[in-house]
Design an enzyme around this catalytic site. Structure first.
Site, PDB file in Angstrom:
ATOM      1  N   CYS A 127       4.401 -21.900  -8.088  1.00  8.72           N
ATOM      2  CA  CYS A 127       4.979 -21.980  -9.228  1.00  8.72           C
ATOM      3  C   CYS A 127       4.241 -22.608 -10.404  1.00  8.72           C
ATOM      4  O   CYS A 127       3.459 -21.963 -11.233  1.00  8.72           O
ATOM      5  CB  CYS A 127       6.468 -22.923  -9.267  1.00  8.72           C
ATOM      6  N   ARG A 128       4.337 -24.110 -10.761  1.00  5.48           N
ATOM      7  CA  ARG A 128       3.888 -24.590 -11.747  1.00  5.48           C
ATOM      8  C   ARG A 128       2.194 -24.455 -11.809  1.00  5.48           C
ATOM      9  O   ARG A 128       1.812 -24.018 -13.002  1.00  5.48           O
ATOM     10  CB  ARG A 128       4.004 -26.008 -11.799  1.00  5.48           C
ATOM     11  N   SER A 129       1.527 -24.604 -10.955  1.00  2.00           N
ATOM     12  CA  SER A 129      -0.062 -24.632 -11.099  1.00  2.00           C
ATOM     13  C   SER A 129      -0.655 -23.341 -11.300  1.00  2.00           C
ATOM     14  O   SER A 129      -1.573 -23.107 -12.385  1.00  2.00           O
ATOM     15  CB  SER A 129      -0.959 -25.617 -10.052  1.00  2.00           C
ATOM     16  N   ASP A 169      10.066 -29.681 -12.013  1.00  2.00           N
ATOM     17  CA  ASP A 169       9.786 -28.880 -10.844  1.00  2.00           C
ATOM     18  C   ASP A 169      10.908 -27.488 -10.960  1.00  2.00           C
ATOM     19  O   ASP A 169      11.824 -27.924 -10.598  1.00  2.00           O
ATOM     20  CB  ASP A 169       9.742 -29.515  -9.723  1.00  2.00           C
ATOM     21  N   ASN A 177       1.569 -24.719  -5.323  1.00  2.00           N
ATOM     22  CA  ASN A 177       0.689 -23.822  -5.704  1.00  2.00           C
ATOM     23  C   ASN A 177       1.276 -22.442  -5.933  1.00  2.00           C
ATOM     24  O   ASN A 177       0.488 -21.532  -6.005  1.00  2.00           O
ATOM     25  CB  ASN A 177      -0.977 -23.678  -5.167  1.00  2.00           C
ATOM     26  N   CYS A 237      -0.396 -28.606  -8.296  1.00  2.00           N
ATOM     27  CA  CYS A 237       1.170 -28.958  -8.039  1.00  2.00           C
ATOM     28  C   CYS A 237       1.337 -29.120  -6.521  1.00  2.00           C
ATOM     29  O   CYS A 237       0.333 -29.472  -6.038  1.00  2.00           O
ATOM     30  CB  CYS A 237       2.192 -27.811  -8.441  1.00  2.00           C
TER      31      CYS A 237
END
Ligand code: 4NP
Length: 161
Positions: free
Chosen positions: A13-15, A122, A11, A8
């Site tokens: 939150c999402r990934s 996001d 690095n 993401c």
């Protein structure tokens, strides 16, 4: 061994959510020996930082513990992975630009494996960490189903042991 890296922007939150969700999913199916799973950001802005607290809380609410330290992706990381699974079109453009398009064949949007290909919104901006969790979980599930169906030879080791 299948090397999977989730990517993401920051690095935090999402990934890292995707890394821990996917690790949990392959462990539940007894497939952990078949994978090396990591995550990275395209930016260095959050380098060294832990998982953003609301993302970590959301993971814990779904029974998924774990930690991660944010890292920026390098060309070597791209070379060393079989699948680079980005969260949105902006991550995809950043990664393609960084690699001069050379590794496009192994870079996919995570939700391109779902019946409804889309970006993972996001949560840094939407603040909807549950929605991010649901999108990522569906993407991971469909990606794993794709591998089990299309790349079954990669799992021979786990089937024998
Ligand atoms: P991530 O979220 O890319 O999912 O880790 C973000 C983290 C930080 C920022 C944006 C998105 N930021 O602008 O600082």
């Amino acid at each position: 061994m299948i090397n999977v890296a989730f990517v993401c922007l920051g690095n935090i939150c999402r990934s890292p959510m995707a890394e821990l969700i996917f690790k949990n999913m392959v462990e539940e199916r007894g497939l952990n020996l078949s994978f090396r799973i990591t995550s990275f950001g395209t930016s260095d802005e959050e380098e060294g930082n832990p998982i953003y607290p609301p993302a970590k809380r959301t993971l814990l609410m779904h029974g998924i513990p774990g930690n991660h330290v944010a890292k920026q992706i390098t060309l070597r990381d791209v070379k060393n992975n079989d699948y680079l699974l980005v969260m949105d079109s902006s991550n995809l453009m950043n990664l393609l630009r960084m690699t001069c398009g050379e590794y496009g064949g192994k870079i996919y949007k995570l939700c391109s494996f779902t019946p409804n290909p889309r970006d993972v919104a996001d949560p840094w901006y939407t603040r909807d960490f549950e929605k991010a969790f649901a999108d990522i979980e569906e993407g991971c599930k469909c990606f794993l189903e794709y591998l089990l169906k299309e790349k079954s030879e990669a799992f021979e080791y786990d089937k024998r042991h």
